[in-house]
Design a protein around this motif. Structure first.
Motif, mmCIF file in Angstrom:
data_model
loop_
_atom_site.group_PDB
_atom_site.id
_atom_site.type_symbol
_atom_site.label_atom_id
_atom_site.label_comp_id
_atom_site.label_asym_id
_atom_site.label_seq_id
_atom_site.Cartn_x
_atom_site.Cartn_y
_atom_site.Cartn_z
ATOM 1 N N LEU A 30 56.077 105.883 93.055
ATOM 2 C CA LEU A 30 57.372 105.449 93.564
ATOM 3 C C LEU A 30 57.706 103.998 93.248
ATOM 4 C CD1 LEU A 30 57.206 107.135 97.086
ATOM 5 C CD2 LEU A 30 58.465 107.921 95.065
ATOM 6 N N ASP A 31 56.694 103.187 92.933
ATOM 7 C CA ASP A 31 56.968 101.774 92.657
ATOM 8 C C ASP A 31 55.908 101.199 91.727
ATOM 9 O OD1 ASP A 31 54.694 101.357 94.279
ATOM 10 O OD2 ASP A 31 55.923 101.039 96.058
ATOM 11 N N ALA A 32 56.104 99.919 91.373
ATOM 12 C CA ALA A 32 55.199 99.266 90.411
ATOM 13 C C ALA A 32 53.771 99.220 90.936
ATOM 14 C CB ALA A 32 55.712 97.863 90.109
ATOM 15 N N GLU A 33 53.622 99.063 92.230
ATOM 16 C CA GLU A 33 52.281 99.015 92.831
ATOM 17 C C GLU A 33 51.548 100.345 92.630
ATOM 18 O OE1 GLU A 33 51.144 98.487 97.319
ATOM 19 O OE2 GLU A 33 51.848 96.581 96.490
ATOM 20 N N GLN A 34 52.241 101.427 92.856
ATOM 21 C CA GLN A 34 51.613 102.744 92.667
ATOM 22 C C GLN A 34 51.312 103.008 91.203
ATOM 23 O OE1 GLN A 34 53.861 105.800 94.662
ATOM 24 N NE2 GLN A 34 53.496 104.886 96.676
ATOM 25 N N LEU A 35 52.175 102.526 90.314
ATOM 26 C CA LEU A 35 51.898 102.669 88.887
ATOM 27 C C LEU A 35 50.654 101.880 88.514
ATOM 28 C CD1 LEU A 35 55.470 102.468 87.325
ATOM 29 C CD2 LEU A 35 53.911 104.419 87.233
ATOM 30 N N ALA A 36 50.514 100.689 89.066
ATOM 31 C CA ALA A 36 49.332 99.862 88.787
ATOM 32 C C ALA A 36 48.064 100.558 89.273
ATOM 33 C CB ALA A 36 49.486 98.498 89.444
ATOM 34 N N GLU A 37 48.140 101.172 90.433
ATOM 35 C CA GLU A 37 46.969 101.890 90.965
ATOM 36 C C GLU A 37 46.584 103.064 90.072
ATOM 37 O OE1 GLU A 37 48.082 103.050 94.917
ATOM 38 O OE2 GLU A 37 48.090 100.975 95.635
ATOM 39 N N ARG A 38 47.588 103.739 89.533
ATOM 40 C CA ARG A 38 47.334 104.962 88.761
ATOM 41 C C ARG A 38 46.901 104.697 87.323
ATOM 42 N NH1 ARG A 38 51.334 109.643 90.599
ATOM 43 N NH2 ARG A 38 51.309 109.278 92.826
ATOM 44 N N CYS A 39 47.525 103.699 86.677
ATOM 45 C CA CYS A 39 47.178 103.500 85.258
ATOM 46 C C CYS A 39 46.994 102.038 84.875
ATOM 47 C CB CYS A 39 48.190 104.186 84.358
ATOM 48 S SG CYS A 39 49.895 103.690 84.606
ATOM 49 N N GLY A 40 47.061 101.139 85.837
ATOM 50 C CA GLY A 40 46.750 99.740 85.562
ATOM 51 C C GLY A 40 47.908 98.877 85.104
ATOM 52 N N VAL A 41 49.057 99.478 84.783
ATOM 53 C CA VAL A 41 50.151 98.665 84.250
ATOM 54 C C VAL A 41 50.502 97.515 85.190
ATOM 55 C CG1 VAL A 41 51.249 100.392 82.793
ATOM 56 C CG2 VAL A 41 51.894 100.248 85.183
#
Ligand code: FES
Length: 65
Positions: free
Chosen positions: A23-34
Motif C-alpha cells: 500500500l505504500d513505500a514502506e511496504q514496498l521496501a519491506e517486500r523488495c528493498g526499494v
C-alpha cells in the motif's frame, strides 16, 4: 526498466507488489528493498505506486488513501 539500482528492482516488480497488496513505500521496501538504501529511487517508486493504485482502483482519491 530497473528503478532501484541498489536492489536491482524493476518497475514490473514494484507493480506486481502493489497488485499483491503493498500500500505504500514502506511496504514496498519491506517486500523488495526499494528505497531502503540510498533513497535515490524514492520519487520514481512513489510515482509508480500512485500510478498503479490508480490503475487498480480507478481514481486518484482512492489511490491516495
Ligand atoms: S536506488 Fe533504490 S535505494 Fe538506492
Amino acid at each position: 526498466m530497473v528503478v532501484c539500482h541498489c536492489h536491482a528492482v524493476s518497475d514490473r516488480e514494484i507493480r506486481a507488489q502493489v497488485a499483491n497488496g503493498a500500500l505504500d513505500a514502506e511496504q514496498l521496501a519491506e517486500r523488495c528493498g526499494v528505497g531502503d538504501r540510498c533513497g535515490g529511487c524514492a520519487s520514481v517508486v512513489e510515482a509508480i505506486l500512485v500510478e498503479e493504485k490508480v490503475n487498480l482502483h480507478g481514481s486518484l482519491a482512492t489511490a491516495a488513501a
